[in-house]
Scaffold this motif. Structure first.
Motif, PDB file in Angstrom:
ATOM      1  N   ALA A  66     -15.602  65.974  73.895  1.00  0.00           N
ATOM      2  CA  ALA A  66     -16.071  64.519  74.448  1.00  0.00           C
ATOM      3  C   ALA A  66     -16.075  63.497  73.619  1.00  0.00           C
ATOM      4  N   ALA A  67     -15.547  62.960  72.803  1.00  0.00           N
ATOM      5  CA  ALA A  67     -15.796  62.315  71.345  1.00  0.00           C
ATOM      6  C   ALA A  67     -14.217  62.463  71.743  1.00  0.00           C
ATOM      7  N   ALA A  68     -13.488  63.170  71.535  1.00  0.00           N
ATOM      8  CA  ALA A  68     -11.997  63.237  71.934  1.00  0.00           C
ATOM      9  C   ALA A  68     -11.312  62.575  73.090  1.00  0.00           C
ATOM     10  N   GLU A  69     -12.249  63.292  74.028  1.00  0.00           N
ATOM     11  CA  GLU A  69     -11.643  62.361  76.062  1.00  0.00           C
ATOM     12  C   GLU A  69     -11.819  60.610  75.688  1.00  0.00           C
ATOM     13  N   ALA A  70     -13.576  60.776  75.026  1.00  0.00           N
ATOM     14  CA  ALA A  70     -13.735  59.171  75.509  1.00  0.00           C
ATOM     15  C   ALA A  70     -12.624  58.585  74.799  1.00  0.00           C
ATOM     16  N   ASP A  71     -11.170  58.346  73.606  1.00  0.00           N
ATOM     17  CA  ASP A  71     -10.307  58.229  73.047  1.00  0.00           C
ATOM     18  C   ASP A  71      -9.332  58.799  72.575  1.00  0.00           C
ATOM     19  N   PRO A  72      -8.537  59.323  73.736  1.00  0.00           N
ATOM     20  CA  PRO A  72      -7.166  59.537  73.610  1.00  0.00           C
ATOM     21  C   PRO A  72      -5.853  59.220  72.695  1.00  0.00           C
ATOM     22  N   ALA A  73      -6.215  57.578  72.448  1.00  0.00           N
ATOM     23  CA  ALA A  73      -5.425  57.578  71.690  1.00  0.00           C
ATOM     24  C   ALA A  73      -5.690  58.014  69.895  1.00  0.00           C
ATOM     25  N   SER A 107     -13.606  78.497  74.183  1.00  0.00           N
ATOM     26  CA  SER A 107     -14.255  79.078  74.941  1.00  0.00           C
ATOM     27  C   SER A 107     -14.443  77.653  76.115  1.00  0.00           C
ATOM     28  N   LEU A 108     -14.188  76.953  75.414  1.00  0.00           N
ATOM     29  CA  LEU A 108     -14.422  75.235  76.129  1.00  0.00           C
ATOM     30  C   LEU A 108     -13.169  74.940  77.229  1.00  0.00           C
ATOM     31  N   GLY A 109     -11.987  75.568  77.255  1.00  0.00           N
ATOM     32  CA  GLY A 109     -11.146  76.202  78.230  1.00  0.00           C
ATOM     33  C   GLY A 109     -10.314  74.761  77.531  1.00  0.00           C
ATOM     34  N   PRO A 110      -9.023  73.968  78.192  1.00  0.00           N
ATOM     35  CA  PRO A 110      -7.955  73.299  77.485  1.00  0.00           C
ATOM     36  C   PRO A 110      -9.168  72.799  77.312  1.00  0.00           C
ATOM     37  N   LEU A 111      -8.076  72.104  76.260  1.00  0.00           N
ATOM     38  CA  LEU A 111      -8.673  70.661  74.993  1.00  0.00           C
ATOM     39  C   LEU A 111      -7.762  69.509  74.491  1.00  0.00           C
ATOM     40  N   PRO A 112      -8.405  68.734  74.371  1.00  0.00           N
ATOM     41  CA  PRO A 112      -7.805  67.841  74.741  1.00  0.00           C
ATOM     42  C   PRO A 112      -6.564  67.547  73.604  1.00  0.00           C
ATOM     43  N   VAL A 113      -5.721  67.148  73.416  1.00  0.00           N
ATOM     44  CA  VAL A 113      -4.343  67.011  72.961  1.00  0.00           C
ATOM     45  C   VAL A 113      -4.875  66.286  71.039  1.00  0.00           C
ATOM     46  N   ASN A 114      -5.545  65.637  71.199  1.00  0.00           N
ATOM     47  CA  ASN A 114      -6.553  64.515  70.081  1.00  0.00           C
ATOM     48  C   ASN A 114      -6.885  65.926  69.511  1.00  0.00           C
ATOM     49  N   ALA A 128     -23.961  60.130  71.507  1.00  0.00           N
ATOM     50  CA  ALA A 128     -23.456  59.474  71.936  1.00  0.00           C
ATOM     51  C   ALA A 128     -23.327  58.089  70.556  1.00  0.00           C
ATOM     52  N   ASP A 129     -23.604  58.284  69.546  1.00  0.00           N
ATOM     53  CA  ASP A 129     -23.206  57.809  68.734  1.00  0.00           C
ATOM     54  C   ASP A 129     -21.876  57.953  67.379  1.00  0.00           C
ATOM     55  N   VAL A 130     -21.757  59.360  67.700  1.00  0.00           N
ATOM     56  CA  VAL A 130     -20.671  60.244  67.596  1.00  0.00           C
ATOM     57  C   VAL A 130     -19.778  60.027  68.443  1.00  0.00           C
ATOM     58  N   ILE A 131     -19.822  59.983  69.875  1.00  0.00           N
ATOM     59  CA  ILE A 131     -18.830  59.624  71.264  1.00  0.00           C
ATOM     60  C   ILE A 131     -18.037  58.180  71.195  1.00  0.00           C
ATOM     61  N   ALA A 132     -18.980  57.425  70.831  1.00  0.00           N
ATOM     62  CA  ALA A 132     -19.066  55.851  70.331  1.00  0.00           C
ATOM     63  C   ALA A 132     -18.418  55.410  69.070  1.00  0.00           C
ATOM     64  N   ARG A 133     -18.268  56.620  68.471  1.00  0.00           N
ATOM     65  CA  ARG A 133     -18.305  56.195  66.980  1.00  0.00           C
ATOM     66  C   ARG A 133     -18.952  54.972  65.770  1.00  0.00           C
ATOM     67  N   ARG A 134     -19.939  55.146  65.780  1.00  0.00           N
ATOM     68  CA  ARG A 134     -21.045  54.490  65.666  1.00  0.00           C
ATOM     69  C   ARG A 134     -21.402  55.142  64.290  1.00  0.00           C
ATOM     70  N   PHE A 135     -20.403  55.087  63.582  1.00  0.00           N
ATOM     71  CA  PHE A 135     -20.608  55.405  62.162  1.00  0.00           C
ATOM     72  C   PHE A 135     -21.795  54.560  61.089  1.00  0.00           C
ATOM     73  N   ARG A 136     -22.384  54.389  59.693  1.00  0.00           N
ATOM     74  CA  ARG A 136     -23.332  54.210  59.288  1.00  0.00           C
ATOM     75  C   ARG A 136     -23.070  54.507  57.875  1.00  0.00           C
ATOM     76  N   HIS A 137     -23.290  53.547  56.877  1.00  0.00           N
ATOM     77  CA  HIS A 137     -23.019  53.476  55.503  1.00  0.00           C
ATOM     78  C   HIS A 137     -24.192  53.996  55.412  1.00  0.00           C
ATOM     79  N   PRO A 138     -24.406  54.215  53.835  1.00  0.00           N
ATOM     80  CA  PRO A 138     -25.935  54.146  53.376  1.00  0.00           C
ATOM     81  C   PRO A 138     -26.746  53.231  53.559  1.00  0.00           C
ATOM     82  N   ASP A 139     -27.953  53.604  53.631  1.00  0.00           N
ATOM     83  CA  ASP A 139     -29.169  52.438  52.934  1.00  0.00           C
ATOM     84  C   ASP A 139     -28.557  52.092  51.737  1.00  0.00           C
TER      85      ASP A 139
END
Length: 454
Positions: free
Chosen positions: A210-217, A246-253, A316-327
């Motif tokens: 899902a993360a790959a499909e959300a941003d093919p670039a 097992s999930l079928g054809p995968l995004p090229v990215n 949802a955060d992974v798919i949107a690439r909302r990464f975090r820095h540590p406290d």
């Protein structure tokens, strides 16, 4: 740190699996000319391949010329020939116990040093018990130092602990967690045992798709620990290449990679994992992280310290690439203390000096019943088919039926405990704990058991 005659101390590391070889090479390589270092890669059924060895040595600072492969049969003679001041045992607990017993018989006996190759919270009794015969136990954070010390005080299994910056966190920016220039890849650091269930690993695989499909670039890179046919420190069921297929054809990215983690992070926008030590490596480079919260927080998931760093996030955060820095308040207690606070080399130097003065006392292994037969069994379990001794064959012939008998007895006791009703939980817990503490005499086949535990 100095050895005999004022020279740099000679430290020989012994390691076999991917994570321990990488750790041992980096720990010693970072000391440069301060130590006369060598690495013996021990042949076991889970030993690194040539490709894995090359990846482990990349950037370690340990020259290839100081690394050699060796069989168990030739190990003791080679260590004796090298005449080390200290031996660093970088291996899973059952193998450390066997190697410590063998190396401790040398005269003069070298200082025995050991440690764990990554995030080691929670501190476990098993990790301590297997390494009791070692003179020094290296940990990598103030929190680990505190928790392992408390464990030793609570159990009476005393160790000398010393602090060393986790090799993969060396070179951290002055303020880890501050955004650094980075690439565009979402790098997922896989783990063999976390999560364990196939359905959970499939859930992760679907999230990556899902993360790959959300941003093919932009790429999603599944960073594998081993290629097909290679071994890891822990045996992996349901590897991600098979799950993704097992999930079928995968995004090229969406791609998989077995390149060194350091190289993968060079093009990373952020890192995703459950609890891999790669998170610490990423933080050291200023790369933000997501520690997946999909399966909760527990000792079993080894993610408690990453939760404390405020790195948890979901699909949802992974798919949107909302990464975090540590406290920032988390850093000093967890892997990013000032390098000046490292004291492991000073601790080794003191022990080497005591060895030279003849005042280094031997450390006894955990007392167990069974004598030489028990020793042979433990060697066979730790080394698997790499143990070709007659004693190992005899111990295996005796131990396998004994294992079956103890398993039968344990199951019978649990059944009786459940039937008793009141006090069931305590009775079952006690039986399980005694079985674990009794060790490896009655569990698994050799090539499976040697992969287990820390």
């Amino acid at each position: 740190m100095t050895g005999a005659g004022g020279r740099a101390p000679r430290i020989v590391a012994i390691a076999d699996t991917d994570s321990y070889v990488k750790w041992a090479a980096a720990l010693l390589g970072a000391e440069g000319a301060g130590v006369d270092a060598a690495l013996l890669v021990l042949d076991t059924p889970v030993v690194v391949s040539d490709t894995q060895l090359e990846a482990a040595l990349a950037g370690s600072g340990l020259p290839h010329a100081r690394v050699e492969r060796i069989s168990y049969a030739a190990l003791t003679a080679r260590v004796r020939q090298l005449r080390p001041d200290a031996v660093l045992l970088g291996a899973r607990g059952p193998l450390v116990r066997v190697l410590a017993r063998e190396i401790a018989r040398l005269d003069p006996r070298p200082v025995l040093v050991t440690g764990l190759p990554g995030i080691s919270i929670p501190a476990t009794r098993k990790a301590v018990l297997y390494r009791l015969q070692c003179d020094l136990f290296v940990v990598h954070s103030r929190r680990e130092l505190r928790e392992f010390g408390a464990l030793s005080a609570r159990t009476g299994y005393a160790h000398r602990y010393a602090l060393a910056t986790l090799p993969f966190a060396r070179g951290a920016s002055a303020a880890p967690g501050v955004t650094a220039p980075r690439g565009s890849d979402l790098v997922f650091a896989t783990q063999a045992k976390v999560p364990a269930a196939r359905e959970d690993r499939l859930r992760v695989a679907r999230m990556l798709v899902a993360a790959a499909e959300a941003d093919p670039a932009r790429r999603v890179v599944v960073k594998l620990r081993a290629a097909a046919g290679e071994h890891q420190t822990h045996v992996e069921q349901d590897g991600y290449p098979e799950l993704l297929a097992s999930l079928g054809p995968l995004p090229v990215n969406l791609v998989t990679s077995t390149e060194p983690m350091g190289r993968a992070l060079e093009s990373a926008e952020g890192l995703v994992t459950v609890s891999s030590t790669a998170a610490i490596e990423a933080i050291a480079r200023g790369i933000p992280v997501i520690a997946l919260d999909m399966f909760g927080v527990s000792a079993r998931l080894i993610n408690e310290t990453l939760a404390d760093a405020d790195l948890l996030a979901g699909e949802a955060d992974v798919i949107a690439r909302r990464f975090r820095h540590p406290d920032p308040e988390w850093l000093d207690e967890n892997y990013f203390h000032p390098p000046a606070d490292d004291d492991w080399t000073d601790a080794v130097a003191r022990l080497v000096a005591r060895r030279a003065a003849g005042t280094l006392p031997p450390r006894a292994p955990l007392a167990r019943r069974g004598g030489a037969l028990r020793d042979a069994w433990e060697r066979r379990v730790a080394l698997g088919r790499s143990d070709t001794s007659a004693a190992g064959a005899v111990a295996w012939a005796v131990g396998v039926p004994a294992r079956a008998a103890v398993r039968f007895t344990t199951r019978a006791r649990r059944t009786l405990s459940r039937a008793a009703g009141a006090g069931t939980g305590a009775a079952v817990s006690t039986t399980a704990e005694q079985g674990e503490e009794a060790g490896d005499l009655v569990r698994g086949d050799a090539d499976r058991r040697l992969r287990a535990g820390r």
